[in-house]
Design a protein around this motif. Structure first.
Motif, short mmCIF file in Angstrom:
data_model
loop_
_atom_site.label_atom_id
_atom_site.label_comp_id
_atom_site.label_asym_id
_atom_site.label_seq_id
_atom_site.Cartn_x
_atom_site.Cartn_y
_atom_site.Cartn_z
N LYS A 74 0.82 -1.21 0.00
CA LYS A 74 0.00 0.00 0.00
C LYS A 74 0.86 1.26 0.00
O LYS A 74 0.54 2.25 -0.66
CB LYS A 74 -0.91 -0.02 1.23
CG LYS A 74 -1.91 1.13 1.27
CD LYS A 74 -2.83 1.00 2.47
CE LYS A 74 -3.84 2.16 2.50
NZ LYS A 74 -4.74 2.05 3.68
N SER A 75 1.97 1.23 0.73
CA SER A 75 2.84 2.42 0.81
C SER A 75 3.83 2.51 -0.35
O SER A 75 4.48 3.54 -0.52
CB SER A 75 3.62 2.40 2.12
OG SER A 75 4.47 1.27 2.20
N LEU A 76 3.95 1.45 -1.16
CA LEU A 76 4.94 1.42 -2.25
C LEU A 76 4.75 2.55 -3.28
O LEU A 76 5.75 3.18 -3.67
CB LEU A 76 4.92 0.05 -2.94
CG LEU A 76 5.96 -0.16 -4.03
CD1 LEU A 76 7.37 -0.06 -3.47
CD2 LEU A 76 5.76 -1.52 -4.70
N PRO A 77 3.52 2.85 -3.76
CA PRO A 77 3.39 3.91 -4.78
C PRO A 77 3.87 5.29 -4.31
O PRO A 77 4.26 6.12 -5.14
CB PRO A 77 1.87 3.94 -5.05
CG PRO A 77 1.39 2.58 -4.67
CD PRO A 77 2.23 2.17 -3.51
N ALA A 78 3.87 5.51 -3.01
CA ALA A 78 4.30 6.83 -2.49
C ALA A 78 5.82 6.96 -2.42
O ALA A 78 6.33 8.06 -2.21
CB ALA A 78 3.70 7.06 -1.10
N VAL A 79 6.53 5.86 -2.63
CA VAL A 79 8.00 5.89 -2.56
C VAL A 79 8.54 6.36 -3.90
O VAL A 79 8.46 5.64 -4.90
CB VAL A 79 8.57 4.50 -2.20
CG1 VAL A 79 10.09 4.56 -2.13
CG2 VAL A 79 8.00 4.02 -0.87
N VAL A 80 9.08 7.57 -3.92
CA VAL A 80 9.55 8.19 -5.17
C VAL A 80 11.04 7.91 -5.40
O VAL A 80 11.48 7.64 -6.52
CB VAL A 80 9.30 9.71 -5.15
CG1 VAL A 80 9.82 10.37 -6.43
CG2 VAL A 80 7.81 9.99 -4.97
#
Length: 481
Positions: A30-36
Protein backbone atom coordinates in the motif's frame (compact mmCIF):
# COMPACT_ATOMS: atom_id res chain seq x y z
CA UNK A 1 -6.18 -39.32 15.22
CA UNK A 2 -3.00 -37.81 16.66
CA UNK A 3 -1.70 -37.11 13.19
CA UNK A 4 -5.04 -35.59 12.21
CA UNK A 5 -4.93 -33.32 15.28
CA UNK A 6 -1.40 -32.22 14.40
CA UNK A 7 -2.49 -31.35 10.88
CA UNK A 8 -5.52 -29.41 12.12
CA UNK A 9 -3.45 -27.46 14.61
CA UNK A 10 -0.84 -26.77 11.95
CA UNK A 11 -3.51 -25.40 9.60
CA UNK A 12 -4.91 -23.17 12.38
CA UNK A 13 -1.41 -21.99 13.24
CA UNK A 14 -0.70 -21.25 9.61
CA UNK A 15 -3.93 -19.28 9.34
CA UNK A 16 -3.10 -17.01 12.29
CA UNK A 17 0.50 -16.39 11.31
CA UNK A 18 -0.49 -16.13 7.66
CA UNK A 19 -2.89 -13.29 8.49
CA UNK A 20 -0.11 -11.39 10.29
CA UNK A 21 2.31 -12.07 7.45
CA UNK A 22 -0.16 -10.96 4.78
CA UNK A 23 -1.03 -7.85 6.80
CA UNK A 24 2.63 -6.81 6.76
CA UNK A 25 2.88 -7.44 3.01
CA UNK A 26 -0.35 -5.48 2.36
CA UNK A 27 0.99 -2.56 4.37
CA UNK A 28 4.23 -2.48 2.36
CA UNK A 29 2.38 -2.81 -0.97
CA UNK A 30 0.00 0.00 0.00
CA UNK A 31 2.84 2.42 0.81
CA UNK A 32 4.94 1.42 -2.25
CA UNK A 33 3.39 3.91 -4.78
CA UNK A 34 4.30 6.83 -2.49
CA UNK A 35 8.00 5.89 -2.56
CA UNK A 36 9.55 8.19 -5.17
CA UNK A 37 13.26 7.77 -4.47
CA UNK A 38 14.53 4.92 -6.73
CA UNK A 39 16.90 3.51 -4.11
CA UNK A 40 14.26 3.47 -1.37
CA UNK A 41 11.82 1.83 -3.79
CA UNK A 42 14.31 -0.98 -4.47
CA UNK A 43 14.77 -1.49 -0.72
CA UNK A 44 11.02 -1.69 -0.16
CA UNK A 45 10.58 -4.13 -3.06
CA UNK A 46 13.26 -6.30 -1.50
CA UNK A 47 11.44 -6.22 1.86
CA UNK A 48 8.18 -7.29 0.19
CA UNK A 49 9.94 -10.08 -1.72
CA UNK A 50 11.55 -11.31 1.51
CA UNK A 51 8.14 -11.64 3.19
CA UNK A 52 6.72 -13.38 0.13
CA UNK A 53 9.45 -16.05 0.20
CA UNK A 54 7.68 -17.46 3.28
CA UNK A 55 4.20 -17.46 1.77
CA UNK A 56 4.34 -17.39 -2.05
CA UNK A 57 7.58 -17.82 -3.97
CA UNK A 58 5.78 -16.98 -7.23
CA UNK A 59 4.83 -13.53 -5.93
CA UNK A 60 8.30 -13.17 -4.44
CA UNK A 61 9.82 -13.91 -7.85
CA UNK A 62 7.69 -11.24 -9.57
CA UNK A 63 8.66 -8.62 -6.99
CA UNK A 64 12.35 -9.47 -6.93
CA UNK A 65 12.65 -9.37 -10.74
CA UNK A 66 11.25 -5.83 -10.68
CA UNK A 67 13.69 -4.96 -7.92
CA UNK A 68 16.65 -6.34 -9.91
CA UNK A 69 15.64 -4.29 -12.98
CA UNK A 70 15.20 -1.06 -11.01
CA UNK A 71 18.42 -1.57 -9.06
CA UNK A 72 20.39 -1.96 -12.29
CA UNK A 73 18.77 1.13 -13.83
CA UNK A 74 19.69 3.17 -10.74
CA UNK A 75 23.20 1.59 -10.50
CA UNK A 76 22.30 0.71 -6.90
CA UNK A 77 24.76 -2.07 -6.04
CA UNK A 78 23.59 -2.69 -2.48
CA UNK A 79 19.95 -3.03 -3.57
CA UNK A 80 20.97 -5.27 -6.49
CA UNK A 81 23.04 -7.52 -4.20
CA UNK A 82 20.08 -7.88 -1.81
CA UNK A 83 17.68 -8.62 -4.67
CA UNK A 84 20.00 -11.27 -6.15
CA UNK A 85 20.31 -12.87 -2.71
CA UNK A 86 16.51 -13.04 -2.42
CA UNK A 87 16.33 -14.58 -5.91
CA UNK A 88 18.79 -17.22 -4.71
CA UNK A 89 16.54 -17.92 -1.71
CA UNK A 90 13.51 -18.33 -4.02
CA UNK A 91 15.29 -20.94 -6.14
CA UNK A 92 16.64 -22.62 -3.00
CA UNK A 93 13.06 -23.01 -1.72
CA UNK A 94 12.13 -24.51 -5.10
CA UNK A 95 15.08 -26.89 -4.75
CA UNK A 96 16.55 -25.47 -7.99
CA UNK A 97 20.04 -25.30 -6.54
CA UNK A 98 21.95 -24.54 -9.73
CA UNK A 99 20.01 -21.33 -10.31
CA UNK A 100 20.16 -20.51 -6.59
CA UNK A 101 23.94 -20.92 -6.63
CA UNK A 102 24.29 -18.66 -9.69
CA UNK A 103 22.32 -15.88 -8.02
CA UNK A 104 24.21 -16.32 -4.76
CA UNK A 105 27.56 -16.00 -6.54
CA UNK A 106 26.44 -12.82 -8.31
CA UNK A 107 25.28 -11.39 -4.99
CA UNK A 108 28.51 -12.44 -3.27
CA UNK A 109 30.60 -10.63 -5.90
CA UNK A 110 28.69 -7.38 -5.30
CA UNK A 111 28.90 -7.68 -1.52
CA UNK A 112 32.67 -8.20 -1.80
CA UNK A 113 32.99 -5.09 -3.99
CA UNK A 114 30.93 -3.10 -1.47
CA UNK A 115 32.94 -4.55 1.44
CA UNK A 116 29.58 -5.49 2.99
CA UNK A 117 30.80 -8.19 5.36
CA UNK A 118 27.31 -8.87 6.70
CA UNK A 119 25.88 -9.59 3.26
CA UNK A 120 28.97 -11.59 2.32
CA UNK A 121 28.67 -13.76 5.45
CA UNK A 122 24.98 -14.51 4.76
CA UNK A 123 25.69 -15.59 1.18
CA UNK A 124 28.55 -17.84 2.31
CA UNK A 125 26.17 -19.42 4.83
CA UNK A 126 23.52 -20.00 2.14
CA UNK A 127 26.09 -21.55 -0.19
CA UNK A 128 27.18 -23.86 2.66
CA UNK A 129 23.57 -25.05 2.97
CA UNK A 130 23.39 -25.90 -0.73
CA UNK A 131 26.70 -27.78 -0.73
CA UNK A 132 25.62 -29.74 2.36
CA UNK A 133 22.40 -30.76 0.58
CA UNK A 134 24.42 -31.84 -2.45
CA UNK A 135 26.73 -33.82 -0.11
CA UNK A 136 29.72 -31.69 -1.11
CA UNK A 137 30.70 -31.48 2.53
CA UNK A 138 34.25 -30.15 2.31
CA UNK A 139 33.16 -27.21 0.17
CA UNK A 140 30.23 -26.63 2.54
CA UNK A 141 32.60 -26.65 5.53
CA UNK A 142 34.91 -24.12 3.84
CA UNK A 143 32.05 -21.70 3.18
CA UNK A 144 30.67 -22.18 6.70
CA UNK A 145 34.06 -21.42 8.31
CA UNK A 146 34.50 -18.31 6.18
CA UNK A 147 31.00 -17.18 7.13
CA UNK A 148 31.51 -17.73 10.86
CA UNK A 149 34.85 -15.88 10.73
CA UNK A 150 33.22 -12.79 9.22
CA UNK A 151 30.30 -12.92 11.66
CA UNK A 152 32.57 -13.19 14.70
CA UNK A 153 34.62 -10.29 13.41
CA UNK A 154 31.43 -8.21 13.15
CA UNK A 155 30.07 -9.38 16.52
CA UNK A 156 27.00 -10.92 14.83
CA UNK A 157 25.77 -13.45 17.42
CA UNK A 158 22.80 -14.57 15.33
CA UNK A 159 24.98 -15.01 12.27
CA UNK A 160 27.47 -17.08 14.28
CA UNK A 161 24.61 -19.34 15.40
CA UNK A 162 23.49 -19.83 11.77
CA UNK A 163 27.00 -20.76 10.70
CA UNK A 164 27.41 -23.13 13.64
CA UNK A 165 24.29 -24.91 12.42
CA UNK A 166 25.85 -25.30 8.96
CA UNK A 167 28.96 -26.78 10.57
CA UNK A 168 26.74 -29.14 12.57
CA UNK A 169 25.14 -30.18 9.27
CA UNK A 170 28.63 -30.85 7.89
CA UNK A 171 29.51 -33.03 10.90
CA UNK A 172 26.20 -34.92 10.50
CA UNK A 173 26.85 -35.57 6.81
CA UNK A 174 30.38 -36.85 7.50
CA UNK A 175 29.27 -39.12 10.37
CA UNK A 176 30.87 -37.09 13.20
CA UNK A 177 27.76 -37.29 15.34
CA UNK A 178 29.19 -36.27 18.73
CA UNK A 179 30.66 -33.10 17.23
CA UNK A 180 27.40 -32.54 15.35
CA UNK A 181 25.37 -32.76 18.59
CA UNK A 182 27.72 -30.43 20.49
CA UNK A 183 27.72 -27.86 17.72
CA UNK A 184 23.95 -28.13 17.21
CA UNK A 185 23.28 -27.70 20.95
CA UNK A 186 25.60 -24.65 21.04
CA UNK A 187 23.68 -23.12 18.14
CA UNK A 188 20.34 -23.92 19.83
CA UNK A 189 21.41 -22.22 23.08
CA UNK A 190 22.49 -19.15 21.11
CA UNK A 191 19.14 -19.00 19.31
CA UNK A 192 17.25 -19.31 22.59
CA UNK A 193 19.33 -16.54 24.13
CA UNK A 194 18.53 -14.33 21.15
CA UNK A 195 14.83 -15.38 21.14
CA UNK A 196 15.14 -16.27 17.45
CA UNK A 197 12.25 -18.65 16.64
CA UNK A 198 13.43 -19.38 13.10
CA UNK A 199 16.86 -20.42 14.34
CA UNK A 200 15.38 -22.50 17.16
CA UNK A 201 13.28 -24.41 14.61
CA UNK A 202 16.30 -25.10 12.39
CA UNK A 203 18.48 -26.17 15.33
CA UNK A 204 15.82 -28.58 16.68
CA UNK A 205 15.47 -30.25 13.28
CA UNK A 206 19.24 -30.50 12.92
CA UNK A 207 19.65 -32.15 16.32
CA UNK A 208 16.73 -34.49 15.50
CA UNK A 209 18.52 -35.47 12.29
CA UNK A 210 21.65 -36.42 14.25
CA UNK A 211 19.64 -38.67 16.57
CA UNK A 212 17.80 -40.20 13.59
CA UNK A 213 21.16 -41.04 11.95
CA UNK A 214 22.14 -42.83 15.16
CA UNK A 215 18.74 -44.60 15.14
CA UNK A 216 17.77 -43.03 18.46
CA UNK A 217 14.21 -42.60 17.20
CA UNK A 218 12.49 -41.45 20.43
CA UNK A 219 14.98 -38.56 20.82
CA UNK A 220 14.74 -37.79 17.10
CA UNK A 221 10.92 -37.76 17.25
CA UNK A 222 10.98 -35.35 20.22
CA UNK A 223 13.27 -32.85 18.49
CA UNK A 224 11.47 -33.16 15.13
CA UNK A 225 8.09 -32.40 16.73
CA UNK A 226 9.49 -29.46 18.70
CA UNK A 227 10.98 -28.12 15.49
CA UNK A 228 7.65 -28.63 13.68
CA UNK A 229 5.76 -26.68 16.35
CA UNK A 230 8.24 -23.80 16.09
CA UNK A 231 8.02 -23.78 12.27
CA UNK A 232 4.20 -23.78 12.36
CA UNK A 233 4.14 -20.93 14.86
CA UNK A 234 6.26 -18.68 12.65
CA UNK A 235 4.87 -19.99 9.34
CA UNK A 236 8.22 -21.21 8.03
CA UNK A 237 6.87 -23.36 5.17
CA UNK A 238 10.27 -24.73 4.24
CA UNK A 239 10.86 -25.98 7.77
CA UNK A 240 7.29 -27.31 8.06
CA UNK A 241 7.73 -29.48 4.97
CA UNK A 242 11.20 -30.54 6.13
CA UNK A 243 9.78 -31.54 9.54
CA UNK A 244 6.92 -33.54 7.99
CA UNK A 245 9.30 -35.27 5.61
CA UNK A 246 11.83 -36.16 8.34
CA UNK A 247 9.07 -37.57 10.56
CA UNK A 248 7.66 -39.57 7.63
CA UNK A 249 11.13 -40.86 6.71
CA UNK A 250 11.83 -41.83 10.33
CA UNK A 251 8.53 -43.71 10.74
CA UNK A 252 9.20 -45.46 7.43
CA UNK A 253 12.58 -46.61 8.77
CA UNK A 254 10.75 -48.00 11.84
CA UNK A 255 8.20 -49.69 9.54
CA UNK A 256 5.35 -47.67 11.09
CA UNK A 257 3.75 -47.27 7.70
CA UNK A 258 0.49 -45.55 8.70
CA UNK A 259 2.31 -42.75 10.52
CA UNK A 260 4.85 -42.54 7.69
CA UNK A 261 2.04 -42.25 5.13
CA UNK A 262 0.28 -39.45 7.06
CA UNK A 263 3.41 -37.34 7.45
CA UNK A 264 4.59 -37.92 3.87
CA UNK A 265 1.15 -36.96 2.49
CA UNK A 266 1.25 -33.79 4.64
CA UNK A 267 4.74 -33.09 3.22
CA UNK A 268 3.49 -33.38 -0.37
CA UNK A 269 0.47 -31.15 0.31
CA UNK A 270 2.47 -28.29 1.89
CA UNK A 271 5.42 -28.64 -0.52
CA UNK A 272 3.14 -28.64 -3.60
CA UNK A 273 1.21 -25.61 -2.35
CA UNK A 274 4.38 -23.60 -1.73
CA UNK A 275 6.44 -24.94 -4.67
CA UNK A 276 9.06 -26.63 -2.46
CA UNK A 277 10.02 -29.13 -5.13
CA UNK A 278 12.87 -30.95 -3.41
CA UNK A 279 10.79 -31.96 -0.40
CA UNK A 280 7.88 -32.94 -2.69
CA UNK A 281 10.14 -35.17 -4.78
CA UNK A 282 11.68 -36.89 -1.76
CA UNK A 283 8.27 -37.35 -0.11
CA UNK A 284 6.96 -39.03 -3.28
CA UNK A 285 10.00 -41.31 -3.38
CA UNK A 286 9.46 -42.33 0.24
CA UNK A 287 5.71 -42.86 -0.37
CA UNK A 288 6.47 -45.11 -3.34
CA UNK A 289 8.83 -47.10 -1.10
CA UNK A 290 6.18 -47.19 1.66
CA UNK A 291 3.54 -48.65 -0.70
CA UNK A 292 6.06 -51.07 -2.16
CA UNK A 293 6.85 -52.44 1.31
CA UNK A 294 3.16 -52.76 2.23
CA UNK A 295 2.46 -54.57 -1.02
CA UNK A 296 0.26 -51.85 -2.54
CA UNK A 297 2.03 -51.98 -5.90
CA UNK A 298 -0.58 -49.89 -7.75
CA UNK A 299 -0.09 -47.00 -5.37
CA UNK A 300 3.68 -47.54 -5.54
CA UNK A 301 3.51 -47.37 -9.34
CA UNK A 302 1.30 -44.27 -9.20
CA UNK A 303 3.76 -42.36 -7.02
CA UNK A 304 6.71 -43.64 -9.05
CA UNK A 305 5.15 -42.22 -12.23
CA UNK A 306 4.15 -39.01 -10.46
CA UNK A 307 7.73 -38.75 -9.21
CA UNK A 308 9.13 -39.21 -12.73
CA UNK A 309 6.75 -36.56 -14.10
CA UNK A 310 7.69 -34.10 -11.35
CA UNK A 311 11.40 -34.71 -11.82
CA UNK A 312 11.02 -34.17 -15.57
CA UNK A 313 9.13 -30.96 -14.89
CA UNK A 314 11.79 -29.79 -12.47
CA UNK A 315 14.56 -30.72 -14.92
CA UNK A 316 12.81 -28.77 -17.71
CA UNK A 317 12.23 -25.81 -15.42
CA UNK A 318 15.82 -25.90 -14.23
CA UNK A 319 17.05 -25.93 -17.81
CA UNK A 320 14.91 -22.90 -18.61
CA UNK A 321 16.02 -21.17 -15.44
CA UNK A 322 19.66 -21.92 -16.22
CA UNK A 323 19.19 -20.38 -19.68
CA UNK A 324 17.45 -17.40 -18.10
CA UNK A 325 20.20 -17.14 -15.50
CA UNK A 326 22.90 -17.26 -18.17
CA UNK A 327 21.01 -14.55 -20.06
CA UNK A 328 20.79 -12.46 -16.90
CA UNK A 329 24.49 -12.93 -16.26
CA UNK A 330 25.28 -12.05 -19.87
CA UNK A 331 23.17 -8.90 -19.69
CA UNK A 332 24.67 -8.02 -16.34
CA UNK A 333 28.24 -8.48 -17.60
CA UNK A 334 27.38 -6.57 -20.78
CA UNK A 335 26.05 -3.67 -18.73
CA UNK A 336 29.10 -3.89 -16.50
CA UNK A 337 31.33 -3.67 -19.60
CA UNK A 338 29.35 -0.70 -20.91
CA UNK A 339 29.55 0.91 -17.50
CA UNK A 340 33.30 0.25 -17.43
CA UNK A 341 33.64 1.82 -20.90
CA UNK A 342 31.65 4.85 -19.77
CA UNK A 343 33.80 5.08 -16.65
CA UNK A 344 36.95 5.05 -18.80
CA UNK A 345 35.55 7.84 -20.96
CA UNK A 346 34.60 9.84 -17.89
CA UNK A 347 38.04 9.18 -16.41
CA UNK A 348 39.71 10.48 -19.58
CA UNK A 349 37.47 13.52 -19.52
CA UNK A 350 38.40 14.12 -15.91
CA UNK A 351 42.09 13.84 -16.83
CA UNK A 352 41.61 16.30 -19.74
CA UNK A 353 39.69 18.71 -17.50
CA UNK A 354 42.38 18.38 -14.84
CA UNK A 355 45.09 19.10 -17.45
CA UNK A 356 43.26 22.16 -18.77
CA UNK A 357 42.68 23.32 -15.20
CA UNK A 358 46.39 23.00 -14.41
CA UNK A 359 47.28 24.92 -17.58
CA UNK A 360 44.79 27.66 -16.68
CA UNK A 361 46.18 27.86 -13.16
CA UNK A 362 49.74 28.12 -14.52
CA UNK A 363 48.62 30.78 -17.01
CA UNK A 364 46.95 32.75 -14.22
CA UNK A 365 50.07 32.44 -12.08
CA UNK A 366 52.30 33.57 -14.96
CA UNK A 367 49.92 36.44 -15.74
CA UNK A 368 49.96 37.48 -12.12
CA UNK A 369 53.75 37.25 -12.15
CA UNK A 370 53.97 39.36 -15.33
CA UNK A 371 51.53 41.82 -13.84
CA UNK A 372 53.72 42.05 -10.75
CA UNK A 373 56.81 42.52 -12.91
CA UNK A 374 55.09 45.20 -15.01
CA UNK A 375 53.94 46.92 -11.88
CA UNK A 376 57.46 46.74 -10.46
CA UNK A 377 58.86 48.05 -13.75
CA UNK A 378 56.39 50.93 -13.75
CA UNK A 379 57.25 51.76 -10.17
CA UNK A 380 60.97 51.53 -10.98
CA UNK A 381 60.43 53.72 -14.03
CA UNK A 382 58.59 56.33 -11.98
CA UNK A 383 61.33 56.21 -9.36
CA UNK A 384 63.97 56.55 -12.07
CA UNK A 385 62.15 59.50 -13.65
CA UNK A 386 61.83 61.12 -10.26
CA UNK A 387 65.49 60.52 -9.57
CA UNK A 388 66.40 61.84 -13.03
CA UNK A 389 64.33 64.93 -12.34
CA UNK A 390 66.08 65.39 -9.02
CA UNK A 391 69.47 64.88 -10.72
CA UNK A 392 68.54 67.45 -13.39
CA UNK A 393 67.50 69.87 -10.68
CA UNK A 394 70.76 69.19 -8.88
CA UNK A 395 72.66 69.73 -12.14
CA UNK A 396 70.85 73.00 -12.71
CA UNK A 397 71.57 74.09 -9.13
CA UNK A 398 75.16 72.96 -9.53
CA UNK A 399 75.55 74.95 -12.73
CA UNK A 400 74.12 77.98 -10.96
CA UNK A 401 76.43 77.40 -8.02
CA UNK A 402 79.42 76.93 -10.37
CA UNK A 403 78.47 80.05 -12.24
CA UNK A 404 78.14 82.04 -9.04
CA UNK A 405 81.35 80.60 -7.69
CA UNK A 406 83.13 81.37 -10.95
CA UNK A 407 81.88 84.91 -10.82
CA UNK A 408 82.96 85.17 -7.20
CA UNK A 409 86.39 83.75 -8.02
CA UNK A 410 86.67 86.13 -10.99
CA UNK A 411 85.74 89.04 -8.72
CA UNK A 412 88.35 87.97 -6.21
CA UNK A 413 90.91 87.52 -8.92
CA UNK A 414 90.11 91.04 -10.14
CA UNK A 415 90.55 92.29 -6.59
CA UNK A 416 93.81 90.43 -6.30
CA UNK A 417 94.98 91.87 -9.62
CA UNK A 418 94.03 95.31 -8.41
CA UNK A 419 95.77 94.62 -5.12
CA UNK A 420 98.87 93.37 -6.92
CA UNK A 421 98.85 96.39 -9.23
CA UNK A 422 98.25 98.73 -6.33
CA UNK A 423 100.96 97.06 -4.29
CA UNK A 424 103.37 97.14 -7.19
CA UNK A 425 102.83 100.84 -7.88
CA UNK A 426 101.59 102.52 -4.71
CA UNK A 427 103.81 100.78 -2.16
CA UNK A 428 106.93 100.83 -4.22
CA UNK A 429 107.09 104.68 -4.62
CA UNK A 430 107.20 105.61 -0.85
CA UNK A 431 109.45 102.64 -0.11
CA UNK A 432 111.92 103.67 -2.85
CA UNK A 433 112.06 107.22 -1.48
CA UNK A 434 112.66 105.95 2.05
CA UNK A 435 115.49 103.75 0.85
CA UNK A 436 117.00 106.63 -1.14
CA UNK A 437 116.85 109.03 1.83
CA UNK A 438 118.49 106.42 4.10
CA UNK A 439 121.39 106.19 1.67
CA UNK A 440 121.72 109.97 1.60
CA UNK A 441 121.84 110.05 5.40
CA UNK A 442 124.83 107.78 5.32
CA UNK A 443 126.91 110.30 3.35
CA UNK A 444 129.25 112.48 5.47
CA UNK A 445 129.08 115.31 3.09
CA UNK A 446 125.37 115.77 3.74
CA UNK A 447 125.44 115.88 7.52
CA UNK A 448 124.30 119.45 7.59
CA UNK A 449 121.21 118.36 5.63
CA UNK A 450 120.20 115.57 8.12
CA UNK A 451 117.19 117.40 9.45
CA UNK A 452 115.77 117.92 6.04
CA UNK A 453 116.40 114.25 5.23
CA UNK A 454 114.58 113.20 8.42
CA UNK A 455 111.63 115.35 7.51
CA UNK A 456 111.56 113.77 4.13
CA UNK A 457 111.82 110.28 5.70
CA UNK A 458 108.91 111.14 7.97
CA UNK A 459 106.82 112.20 5.02
CA UNK A 460 107.74 109.03 3.05
CA UNK A 461 106.93 106.82 6.06
CA UNK A 462 103.54 108.50 6.51
CA UNK A 463 102.84 108.02 2.86
CA UNK A 464 103.79 104.33 3.11
CA UNK A 465 101.55 103.90 6.20
CA UNK A 466 98.59 105.35 4.32
CA UNK A 467 99.24 102.98 1.43
CA UNK A 468 99.29 100.04 3.85
CA UNK A 469 95.95 101.14 5.35
CA UNK A 470 94.43 101.32 1.87
CA UNK A 471 95.74 97.76 1.19
CA UNK A 472 94.19 96.50 4.42
CA UNK A 473 90.80 97.95 3.51
CA UNK A 474 90.98 96.29 0.11
CA UNK A 475 91.82 92.96 1.75
CA UNK A 476 88.86 93.29 4.11
CA UNK A 477 86.47 93.97 1.22
CA UNK A 478 87.90 90.93 -0.62
CA UNK A 479 87.22 88.63 2.38
CA UNK A 480 83.61 89.75 2.47
CA UNK A 481 83.29 88.51 -1.10
Amino acid sequence: MKIFAVLVLSVLGLSVTGIAQQSKIDSLLKSLPAVVDPLQRVDQLNSIATFYTRTSVEEAEKIVRESIGRAREAHYKKGLADALKIAGVIYYVRSEYTAATEYYYQSLKLYEELKDFGGEAKILHNLALIFNLNKEYEQAYTFARRSIGLKRKMGDSLGVANSLLSIADYYTGTGKYEQALRTGQTALERYKGLHDDVGISHALLQIGEVYARQRDFPAATSFYKQGLQQAQRIEDNLQITASYKKLGEMFLAQEQYDSAYDYLRATIAVAHRHHIRREEVEAMRFLATCFEKTGDLDSALYYTRALATLEQEIYGRQSKEQIATIQVIYEFEKKEQELGFQKRIVRRQYIAIAGVTVILILAIMLGYKFYGLNKSNAEAKDALLKLNHEVNQMNENLESMVRERTEEIAAKNQRLLEYAFFTAHEVRGPLARILGLVELAKLQELRHEHEEIIVRLQEAANELDEVIRIINRKLESTKRL
